[in-house]
Motif scaffolding. Structure first.
Motif, PDB file in Angstrom:
ATOM      1  N   ALA A  39       0.813  -1.203   0.000  1.00 16.44           N
ATOM      2  CA  ALA A  39       0.000   0.000   0.000  1.00 16.44           C
ATOM      3  C   ALA A  39       0.844   1.248   0.000  1.00 16.44           C
ATOM      4  CB  ALA A  39      -0.939  -0.029   1.205  1.00 16.44           C
ATOM      5  N   ALA A  40       2.049   1.195   0.553  1.00 16.31           N
ATOM      6  CA  ALA A  40       2.877   2.377   0.691  1.00 16.31           C
ATOM      7  C   ALA A  40       3.492   2.803  -0.632  1.00 16.31           C
ATOM      8  CB  ALA A  40       3.978   2.112   1.708  1.00 16.31           C
ATOM      9  N   HIS A  41       3.675   1.890  -1.583  1.00  7.75           N
ATOM     10  CA  HIS A  41       4.336   2.201  -2.843  1.00  7.75           C
ATOM     11  C   HIS A  41       3.384   1.915  -4.001  1.00  7.75           C
ATOM     12  CE1 HIS A  41       8.064   2.700  -0.647  1.00  7.75           C
ATOM     13  NE2 HIS A  41       7.871   1.518  -0.094  1.00  7.75           N
ATOM     14  N   PRO A  42       2.714   2.946  -4.537  1.00 10.48           N
ATOM     15  CA  PRO A  42       1.798   2.740  -5.647  1.00 10.48           C
ATOM     16  C   PRO A  42       2.501   2.135  -6.854  1.00 10.48           C
ATOM     17  CG  PRO A  42       1.517   4.928  -4.683  1.00 10.48           C
ATOM     18  CD  PRO A  42       2.764   4.339  -4.084  1.00 10.48           C
ATOM     19  N   THR A  63      -2.239  -2.208   9.836  1.00 14.40           N
ATOM     20  CA  THR A  63      -2.950  -1.963   8.586  1.00 14.40           C
ATOM     21  C   THR A  63      -4.036  -3.012   8.400  1.00 14.40           C
ATOM     22  OG1 THR A  63      -1.482  -3.348   7.255  1.00 14.40           O
ATOM     23  CG2 THR A  63      -0.839  -1.052   7.557  1.00 14.40           C
ATOM     24  N   ALA A  95      -5.943  -3.655  -2.160  1.00 15.76           N
ATOM     25  CA  ALA A  95      -5.060  -2.849  -1.321  1.00 15.76           C
ATOM     26  C   ALA A  95      -4.066  -2.078  -2.187  1.00 15.76           C
ATOM     27  CB  ALA A  95      -4.318  -3.740  -0.324  1.00 15.76           C
ATOM     28  N   ASN A 116      -6.152   0.658  -4.322  1.00 17.52           N
ATOM     29  CA  ASN A 116      -6.641   1.780  -3.522  1.00 17.52           C
ATOM     30  C   ASN A 116      -5.576   2.850  -3.316  1.00 17.52           C
ATOM     31  OD1 ASN A 116      -8.735   3.014  -2.038  1.00 17.52           O
ATOM     32  ND2 ASN A 116      -7.854   2.295  -0.119  1.00 17.52           N
ATOM     33  N   ARG A 117      -4.290   2.477  -3.436  1.00 14.49           N
ATOM     34  CA  ARG A 117      -3.205   3.438  -3.288  1.00 14.49           C
ATOM     35  C   ARG A 117      -2.683   3.947  -4.624  1.00 14.49           C
ATOM     36  NH1 ARG A 117      -2.318   5.643   1.800  1.00 14.49           N
ATOM     37  NH2 ARG A 117      -2.754   4.067   3.372  1.00 14.49           N
ATOM     38  N   SER A 118      -3.161   3.347  -5.724  1.00 10.93           N
ATOM     39  CA  SER A 118      -2.564   3.659  -7.016  1.00 10.93           C
ATOM     40  C   SER A 118      -3.505   4.360  -7.979  1.00 10.93           C
ATOM     41  CB  SER A 118      -2.060   2.366  -7.673  1.00 10.93           C
ATOM     42  OG  SER A 118      -1.156   1.675  -6.819  1.00 10.93           O
ATOM     43  N   ARG A 133     -12.920   8.874  -0.758  1.00 12.81           N
ATOM     44  CA  ARG A 133     -11.780   8.048  -0.396  1.00 12.81           C
ATOM     45  C   ARG A 133     -11.982   7.428   0.986  1.00 12.81           C
ATOM     46  NH1 ARG A 133      -6.797   7.925  -2.505  1.00 12.81           N
ATOM     47  NH2 ARG A 133      -7.180   9.859  -3.630  1.00 12.81           N
ATOM     48  N   ARG A 139     -12.486   3.374   1.669  1.00 12.34           N
ATOM     49  CA  ARG A 139     -11.626   2.584   2.547  1.00 12.34           C
ATOM     50  C   ARG A 139     -12.448   1.820   3.565  1.00 12.34           C
ATOM     51  NH1 ARG A 139      -7.103   7.267   3.541  1.00 12.34           N
ATOM     52  NH2 ARG A 139      -5.910   6.945   1.628  1.00 12.34           N
TER      53      ARG A 139
END
Length: 320
Positions: free
Chosen positions: A5-8, A187, A242, A245-247, A306, A310
């Motif tokens: 999740a931290a790195h799209p 998380t 997951a 949702n971050r990308s 957003r 989530r």
């Protein structure tokens, strides 16, 4: 923190994964319909949770993300496991024994209609005029599904099936409300394994007590449906979401997820030979239109989209 999740990822890969999620969650309703014709609802959900737990354990170990839930996250593990994975999923499986996939998935997607009044009652979140309009539109769609021309009110099995799926939607809404109020420590992706593991244990005990030993007559179709539901429809879809949702933008994912019922209805028509009535199409369009109307597409609205997305994604496992 969840490294995925931290790195799209790239937009192309994110879109590909998002398409897989929509297909997996849509097809999952048809897979469950196939299963419940041969296995009791409790064993259906218990076995699916067990398969998902094994797959999630492998994913988390491979990524070095397996943790022991911290004390602050124990309540949310219990809430999601019991409200969503046990109550919602079992009731949906029970309802699918009597209700076609198309109608079931539209009834399941009434959940957002009940979240807004629930947030008003329990979280003191006053609904906006736009949200009130979305509830009204959703209720109109629901009323269309229960008109005498669309539903045989003399068929007790049909009424029971529709009723338990609507009850399942209430449980999903309660789960979303709890997720919204919870203060996360770990998380959500790190906790989903423990939720499926707990649910599989509870469901197995309930199934043994109420249904006895499963006594399943395995076939390639049944094994394939279980594997798809546990692996693709649950574990892999949740991991992919997951990432997505971050990308991708929240509006893209929010509106894109509304394609899930369309995939479910199409798959049941092609795979199971179910018919699509004009009443069902109109009801689905009205209910999904109400969901899309719920939040304005302003900068502030996107932020709320957003947050709401989530909440739904962190609580969802089988819709699907």
């Amino acid at each position: 923190m969840d490294a995925t999740a931290a790195h799209p990822v790239s937009r192309r890969l994110a879109c590909f994964l998002f398409a897989l999620v929509i297909l997996s969650w849509g097809l999952n309703w048809t897979a469950t319909k196939i299963i419940v014709h041969q296995v009791t609802p409790l064993w259906t959900t218990a076995i699916r949770c067990t398969i998902a737990s094994a797959a999630l354990l492998v994913i988390l170990l491979a990524r070095g993300q397996l943790i022991i839930p911290r004390r602050g996250d124990v309540p949310v593990v219990l809430a999601i496991a019991m409200l969503h994975m046990v109550a919602f999923s079992t009731l949906v499986a029970l309802g699918l024994k009597f209700v076609p996939v198309g109608r079931s998935i539209v009834l399941g997607y009434t959940t957002p209609i009940w979240v807004t009044p629930g947030a008003w009652l329990f979280l003191r979140e006053r609904p906006s005029p736009r949200q009130i309009a979305s509830i009204a539109l959703g209720l109109v769609g629901l009323a269309l599904m229960f008109n005498p021309w669309a539903l045989d009110w003399s068929d007790t099995h049909t009424l029971f099936g529709n009723g338990v799926i609507l009850l399942a939607a209430f449980f999903w809404a309660a789960n979303i409300l709890y997720v919204r109020a919870h203060q996360w420590v770990s998380t959500p992706f790190q906790l989903v394994f423990w939720q499926t593991l707990l649910a599989s244990g509870v469901l197995s005990v309930l199934a043994l007590c109420m249904d006895g030993a499963p006594g399943i007559v395995w076939s390639p179709q049944l094994a394939g449906a279980f594997l798809f539901a546990g692996l693709c429809g649950t574990a892999l879809a949740y991991w992919a979401m997951a990432v997505v949702n971050r990308s991708l933008p929240a509006v893209t994912t929010s509106l894109g997820l509304l394609a899930t019922p369309v995939v479910g209805i199409a798959s049941s028509t092609i795979g199971l030979g179910e018919t699509i009535s004009a009443s069902l199409v109109i009801s689905m369009a009205t209910i999904l239109g109400g969901i899309a109307l719920a939040t304005p597409l302003t900068k502030d609205g996107v932020h709320r989209f957003r947050s709401r997305l989530r909440e739904i994604l962190y609580s969802r496992r089988f819709e699907r």
